[in-house]
Design a protein around this motif. Structure first.
Motif, short mmCIF file in Angstrom:
data_model
loop_
_atom_site.label_atom_id
_atom_site.label_comp_id
_atom_site.label_asym_id
_atom_site.label_seq_id
_atom_site.Cartn_x
_atom_site.Cartn_y
_atom_site.Cartn_z
N ALA A 15 15.36 -17.95 -26.33
CA ALA A 15 14.92 -16.55 -26.21
C ALA A 15 14.91 -15.82 -27.55
CB ALA A 15 15.82 -15.80 -25.24
N PHE A 16 15.35 -16.49 -28.62
CA PHE A 16 15.40 -15.90 -29.97
C PHE A 16 16.25 -14.63 -29.99
CE2 PHE A 16 11.57 -18.50 -30.28
CZ PHE A 16 11.78 -19.13 -31.49
N ALA A 17 17.34 -14.63 -29.23
CA ALA A 17 18.25 -13.47 -29.22
C ALA A 17 19.29 -13.65 -30.32
CB ALA A 17 18.92 -13.34 -27.86
N ARG A 18 19.04 -13.04 -31.47
CA ARG A 18 19.86 -13.30 -32.65
C ARG A 18 21.32 -12.89 -32.47
NH1 ARG A 18 15.51 -10.14 -36.24
NH2 ARG A 18 16.19 -8.63 -34.68
N ALA A 19 21.53 -11.64 -32.14
CA ALA A 19 22.91 -11.14 -32.01
C ALA A 19 23.65 -11.86 -30.89
CB ALA A 19 22.90 -9.63 -31.76
N ALA A 20 22.96 -12.10 -29.78
CA ALA A 20 23.59 -12.78 -28.65
C ALA A 20 24.00 -14.19 -29.02
CB ALA A 20 22.64 -12.79 -27.46
#
Length: 209
Positions: A15-20
């Motif tokens: 999902a390209f969720a960097r912070a997660a």
């Protein structure tokens, strides 16, 4: 459990969720160090290291991280939102602009700062938004609440509660995310964390037969 965690990490990667992803990897490594020993710990750390390498070797992820740096420290959206948040703090340091008033207060600076309607909602940081809205008084109350919660979870963890250990790990992950997100703006996420903390504070006893 390991398969579920790995699946969650891969879904965040996809999902390209960097912070997660950063928060999840940090929490997983800490959990491995706290809860496992021997081969299981080494295998888990190996999987975490492999995922980091995978991220670094993926061109799209490298681009995402480059944008993240600019977003926070350059001319990106979060940098702009945080700079406006600091401006509100400087103008109203003690009692803030009022709870829920971040957006109108931020939009009042639009002519000078260029803040957009969407970015004006909050400062993209839990502590900065709390300070801007409720002042130093509200910031200290928030810090006190989280300090007391952390103390209670640590106490339950030391008493041997595995649920409390999980809640403590989620607490750490929450505060990593809170550095770049105002999590109360995402109620389902915020309430999910709080549910886990509440479960961690509960006492569990074996049913009597």
């Amino acid at each position: 459990a390991g398969a579920v965690v790995l699946g969650l990490l891969l879904s965040i990667y996809g999902a390209f969720a960097r912070a997660a992803l950063g928060a999840a990897l940090g929490v997983c490594v800490l959990a491995l160090l706290l809860l496992l020993r021997g081969t299981a710990r080494k295998a888990g750390l190996g999987v975490a290291a492999a995922l980091v390498v995978l991220v670094l070797l993926t061109p799209a992820w490298r681009e995402r991280f480059g944008k993240a740096v600019d977003n926070l420290f350059g001319s990106g959206e979060r940098s702009l939102a945080m700079s406006v948040g600091w401006r509100l703090v400087r103008e109203h340091p003690w009692v803030g602009v009022g709870f829920g008033n971040h957006k109108p207060a931020a939009l009042a600076t639009q002519a000078e700062t260029g803040i957009t309607d969407l970015l004006a909602t909050d400062s993209h940081n839990l502590w900065l938004t709390a300070w801007a809205e409720t002042g130093l008084v509200g910031l200290m109350l928030l810090a006190t609440m989280h300090a007391l919660l952390a103390r209670a979870l640590v106490r339950r963890h030391r008493m041997g509660s595995l649920v409390a250990t999980g809640a403590l790990l989620s607490f750490m992950g929450f505060h990593v995310l809170a550095l770049v997100h105002y999590l109360p703006f995402h109620p389902s996420v915020h309430l999910s964390f709080m549910l886990v903390w509440g479960l961690g504070l509960c006492e569990y006893r074996e049913p009597e037969h």
